[in-house]
Write a protein that holds these residues in place. Structure first.
Motif, PDB file in Angstrom:
ATOM      1  N   ARG A 192       0.805  -1.215   0.000  1.00 46.85           N
ATOM      2  CA  ARG A 192       0.000   0.000   0.000  1.00 46.85           C
ATOM      3  C   ARG A 192       0.844   1.274   0.000  1.00 46.85           C
ATOM      4  NH1 ARG A 192      -3.234  -0.254   4.859  1.00 46.85           N
ATOM      5  NH2 ARG A 192      -4.162  -2.034   3.801  1.00 46.85           N
ATOM      6  N   ARG A 193       1.927   1.304   0.816  1.00 48.37           N
ATOM      7  CA  ARG A 193       2.651   2.552   1.010  1.00 48.37           C
ATOM      8  C   ARG A 193       4.140   2.492   0.682  1.00 48.37           C
ATOM      9  NH1 ARG A 193       1.520   3.804   7.010  1.00 48.37           N
ATOM     10  NH2 ARG A 193       2.091   1.634   7.084  1.00 48.37           N
ATOM     11  N   ASP A 194       4.632   1.357   0.187  1.00 46.29           N
ATOM     12  CA  ASP A 194       6.069   1.173  -0.062  1.00 46.29           C
ATOM     13  C   ASP A 194       6.883   1.378   1.208  1.00 46.29           C
ATOM     14  OD1 ASP A 194       5.720   0.568  -2.725  1.00 46.29           O
ATOM     15  OD2 ASP A 194       6.071   2.613  -3.413  1.00 46.29           O
ATOM     16  N   LYS A 195       6.296   1.022   2.337  1.00 40.55           N
ATOM     17  CA  LYS A 195       6.923   1.244   3.632  1.00 40.55           C
ATOM     18  C   LYS A 195       6.325   0.253   4.620  1.00 40.55           C
ATOM     19  CE  LYS A 195       7.222   5.075   6.933  1.00 40.55           C
ATOM     20  NZ  LYS A 195       6.893   6.499   7.103  1.00 40.55           N
ATOM     21  N   THR A 196       7.155  -0.300   5.519  1.00 41.94           N
ATOM     22  CA  THR A 196       6.629  -1.182   6.561  1.00 41.94           C
ATOM     23  C   THR A 196       7.543  -1.161   7.772  1.00 41.94           C
ATOM     24  OG1 THR A 196       5.681  -3.361   7.024  1.00 41.94           O
ATOM     25  CG2 THR A 196       7.743  -3.326   5.785  1.00 41.94           C
ATOM     26  N   ARG A 197       7.021  -1.619   8.893  1.00 39.80           N
ATOM     27  CA  ARG A 197       7.777  -1.694  10.147  1.00 39.80           C
ATOM     28  C   ARG A 197       7.796  -3.139  10.627  1.00 39.80           C
ATOM     29  NH1 ARG A 197       5.352   3.449  13.570  1.00 39.80           N
ATOM     30  NH2 ARG A 197       6.255   5.050  12.214  1.00 39.80           N
ATOM     31  N   PHE A 198       8.996  -3.593  10.965  1.00 37.73           N
ATOM     32  CA  PHE A 198       9.170  -4.917  11.547  1.00 37.73           C
ATOM     33  C   PHE A 198       9.365  -4.743  13.046  1.00 37.73           C
ATOM     34  CE2 PHE A 198      10.794  -5.336   7.185  1.00 37.73           C
ATOM     35  CZ  PHE A 198      10.038  -6.401   6.734  1.00 37.73           C
ATOM     36  N   THR A 199       8.393  -5.221  13.828  1.00 36.26           N
ATOM     37  CA  THR A 199       8.469  -5.126  15.287  1.00 36.26           C
ATOM     38  C   THR A 199       9.060  -6.418  15.847  1.00 36.26           C
ATOM     39  OG1 THR A 199       6.229  -5.984  15.514  1.00 36.26           O
ATOM     40  CG2 THR A 199       6.474  -3.581  15.358  1.00 36.26           C
ATOM     41  N   LYS A 200       9.049  -6.546  17.162  1.00 39.18           N
ATOM     42  CA  LYS A 200       9.637  -7.724  17.810  1.00 39.18           C
ATOM     43  C   LYS A 200       8.968  -9.021  17.350  1.00 39.18           C
ATOM     44  CE  LYS A 200       6.680  -7.400  21.817  1.00 39.18           C
ATOM     45  NZ  LYS A 200       6.569  -7.359  23.257  1.00 39.18           N
ATOM     46  N   ASP A 201       7.708  -8.954  16.904  1.00 39.26           N
ATOM     47  CA  ASP A 201       7.002 -10.139  16.428  1.00 39.26           C
ATOM     48  C   ASP A 201       7.613 -10.705  15.146  1.00 39.26           C
ATOM     49  OD1 ASP A 201       5.246  -9.846  18.541  1.00 39.26           O
ATOM     50  OD2 ASP A 201       3.794  -8.702  17.350  1.00 39.26           O
ATOM     51  N   SER A 202       8.346  -9.883  14.421  1.00 39.54           N
ATOM     52  CA  SER A 202       8.936 -10.314  13.152  1.00 39.54           C
ATOM     53  C   SER A 202      10.334 -10.912  13.308  1.00 39.54           C
ATOM     54  CB  SER A 202       9.027  -9.122  12.188  1.00 39.54           C
ATOM     55  OG  SER A 202       7.747  -8.647  11.867  1.00 39.54           O
ATOM     56  N   PHE A 203      10.894 -10.823  14.494  1.00 42.40           N
ATOM     57  CA  PHE A 203      12.255 -11.321  14.720  1.00 42.40           C
ATOM     58  C   PHE A 203      12.236 -12.531  15.640  1.00 42.40           C
ATOM     59  CE2 PHE A 203      12.868  -6.903  13.545  1.00 42.40           C
ATOM     60  CZ  PHE A 203      13.952  -6.966  12.681  1.00 42.40           C
ATOM     61  N   VAL A 204      13.107 -13.469  15.360  1.00 43.31           N
ATOM     62  CA  VAL A 204      13.215 -14.671  16.189  1.00 43.31           C
ATOM     63  C   VAL A 204      13.941 -14.347  17.488  1.00 43.31           C
ATOM     64  CG1 VAL A 204      14.187 -16.995  16.306  1.00 43.31           C
ATOM     65  CG2 VAL A 204      13.178 -16.179  14.175  1.00 43.31           C
ATOM     66  N   GLU A 205      15.022 -13.566  17.394  1.00 39.91           N
ATOM     67  CA  GLU A 205      15.802 -13.216  18.579  1.00 39.91           C
ATOM     68  C   GLU A 205      15.248 -11.939  19.219  1.00 39.91           C
ATOM     69  OE1 GLU A 205      17.455 -10.975  15.201  1.00 39.91           O
ATOM     70  OE2 GLU A 205      17.144 -13.107  15.435  1.00 39.91           O
ATOM     71  N   GLU A 206      15.696 -11.686  20.448  1.00 40.67           N
ATOM     72  CA  GLU A 206      15.315 -10.456  21.136  1.00 40.67           C
ATOM     73  C   GLU A 206      15.947  -9.268  20.425  1.00 40.67           C
ATOM     74  OE1 GLU A 206      13.448  -9.710  23.972  1.00 40.67           O
ATOM     75  OE2 GLU A 206      12.703 -11.749  23.713  1.00 40.67           O
ATOM     76  N   ILE A 207      15.219  -8.159  20.376  1.00 37.86           N
ATOM     77  CA  ILE A 207      15.751  -6.954  19.742  1.00 37.86           C
ATOM     78  C   ILE A 207      15.858  -5.838  20.779  1.00 37.86           C
ATOM     79  CG2 ILE A 207      14.959  -7.535  17.429  1.00 37.86           C
ATOM     80  CD1 ILE A 207      12.583  -5.631  17.858  1.00 37.86           C
ATOM     81  N   GLU A 208      16.808  -4.937  20.579  1.00 30.70           N
ATOM     82  CA  GLU A 208      17.039  -3.845  21.522  1.00 30.70           C
ATOM     83  C   GLU A 208      16.526  -2.520  20.966  1.00 30.70           C
ATOM     84  OE1 GLU A 208      21.152  -3.862  22.505  1.00 30.70           O
ATOM     85  OE2 GLU A 208      21.086  -5.908  23.275  1.00 30.70           O
ATOM     86  N   PHE A 209      15.524  -2.577  20.133  1.00 27.30           N
ATOM     87  CA  PHE A 209      14.909  -1.397  19.542  1.00 27.30           C
ATOM     88  C   PHE A 209      13.426  -1.677  19.404  1.00 27.30           C
ATOM     89  CE2 PHE A 209      16.727  -4.156  16.328  1.00 27.30           C
ATOM     90  CZ  PHE A 209      15.670  -4.380  15.469  1.00 27.30           C
ATOM     91  N   ASP A 210      12.651  -0.671  19.076  1.00 22.90           N
ATOM     92  CA  ASP A 210      11.198  -0.852  18.963  1.00 22.90           C
ATOM     93  C   ASP A 210      10.800  -1.465  17.628  1.00 22.90           C
ATOM     94  OD1 ASP A 210      10.838   0.172  21.499  1.00 22.90           O
ATOM     95  OD2 ASP A 210      10.482   2.212  20.779  1.00 22.90           O
ATOM     96  N   TYR A 211      11.425  -0.980  16.541  1.00 23.46           N
ATOM     97  CA  TYR A 211      11.106  -1.538  15.228  1.00 23.46           C
ATOM     98  C   TYR A 211      12.155  -1.146  14.196  1.00 23.46           C
ATOM     99  CZ  TYR A 211       9.015   3.112  14.510  1.00 23.46           C
ATOM    100  OH  TYR A 211       8.799   4.459  14.424  1.00 23.46           O
ATOM    101  N   LEU A 212      12.213  -1.966  13.152  1.00 26.44           N
ATOM    102  CA  LEU A 212      13.005  -1.686  11.963  1.00 26.44           C
ATOM    103  C   LEU A 212      12.020  -1.250  10.889  1.00 26.44           C
ATOM    104  CD1 LEU A 212      15.448  -1.883   9.977  1.00 26.44           C
ATOM    105  CD2 LEU A 212      14.866  -4.299   9.716  1.00 26.44           C
ATOM    106  N   GLU A 213      12.257  -0.085  10.332  1.00 27.10           N
ATOM    107  CA  GLU A 213      11.373   0.436   9.287  1.00 27.10           C
ATOM    108  C   GLU A 213      12.136   0.460   7.964  1.00 27.10           C
ATOM    109  OE1 GLU A 213       8.459   3.898   9.787  1.00 27.10           O
ATOM    110  OE2 GLU A 213      10.212   4.823   8.869  1.00 27.10           O
ATOM    111  N   ILE A 214      11.477  -0.028   6.909  1.00 26.88           N
ATOM    112  CA  ILE A 214      12.059   0.082   5.579  1.00 26.88           C
ATOM    113  C   ILE A 214      11.108   0.878   4.701  1.00 26.88           C
ATOM    114  CG2 ILE A 214      13.464  -2.016   5.737  1.00 26.88           C
ATOM    115  CD1 ILE A 214      11.343  -3.389   3.935  1.00 26.88           C
ATOM    116  N   GLN A 215      11.699   1.641   3.777  1.00 23.63           N
ATOM    117  CA  GLN A 215      10.899   2.502   2.912  1.00 23.63           C
ATOM    118  C   GLN A 215      11.591   2.628   1.562  1.00 23.63           C
ATOM    119  OE1 GLN A 215      10.342   6.395   4.529  1.00 23.63           O
ATOM    120  NE2 GLN A 215       9.229   7.129   2.755  1.00 23.63           N
ATOM    121  N   VAL A 216      10.825   2.452   0.496  1.00 27.82           N
ATOM    122  CA  VAL A 216      11.358   2.652  -0.843  1.00 27.82           C
ATOM    123  C   VAL A 216      11.445   4.155  -1.090  1.00 27.82           C
ATOM    124  CG1 VAL A 216      10.961   2.321  -3.308  1.00 27.82           C
ATOM    125  CG2 VAL A 216      10.417   0.482  -1.718  1.00 27.82           C
ATOM    126  N   LEU A 217      12.633   4.617  -1.445  1.00 29.37           N
ATOM    127  CA  LEU A 217      12.833   6.036  -1.736  1.00 29.37           C
ATOM    128  C   LEU A 217      12.745   6.336  -3.225  1.00 29.37           C
ATOM    129  CD1 LEU A 217      15.868   6.861   0.586  1.00 29.37           C
ATOM    130  CD2 LEU A 217      13.455   7.329   0.990  1.00 29.37           C
TER     131      LEU A 217
END
Length: 89
Positions: free
Chosen positions: A61-86
């Motif tokens: 829909r937006r060429d952009k998404t956020r990967f939160t802790k639910d998307s990672f197998v291991e523990e993460i030390e941040f809230d989310y990874l965001e990717i966006q097509v520029l």
């Protein structure tokens, strides 16, 4: 040229960001996205996130998404990874 921007966020603060460029003419858009995401994860020393239905829907829909802790197998030390097509060819 295809450019994908990857950003790590915690508490509404940008921790790290990187832009991946891909000039390959023989790759389709999906391949460019997956290759760029792999490079982003390597640069940030992360495991590959799992694409959930919500990620796929947001990205389409937006060429952009956020990967939160639910998307990672291991523990993460941040809230989310965001990717966006520029930029796209």
């Amino acid at each position: 040229m295809f450019r994908l921007w990857g950003k790590l966020w915690r508490d509404n603060h940008l921790l790290q960001d990187i832009t991946i460029c891909d000039d390959a003419q023989d790759k389709n858009r999906t391949k460019k996205v997956f290759d760029a995401l792999e490079e982003i994860c390597y640069a940030f020393d992360l495991g590959q996130p799992i694409w959930l239905e919500s990620n796929i829907r947001d990205f389409k829909r937006r060429d952009k998404t956020r990967f939160t802790k639910d998307s990672f197998v291991e523990e993460i030390e941040f809230d989310y990874l965001e990717i966006q097509v520029l930029e796209e060819d």
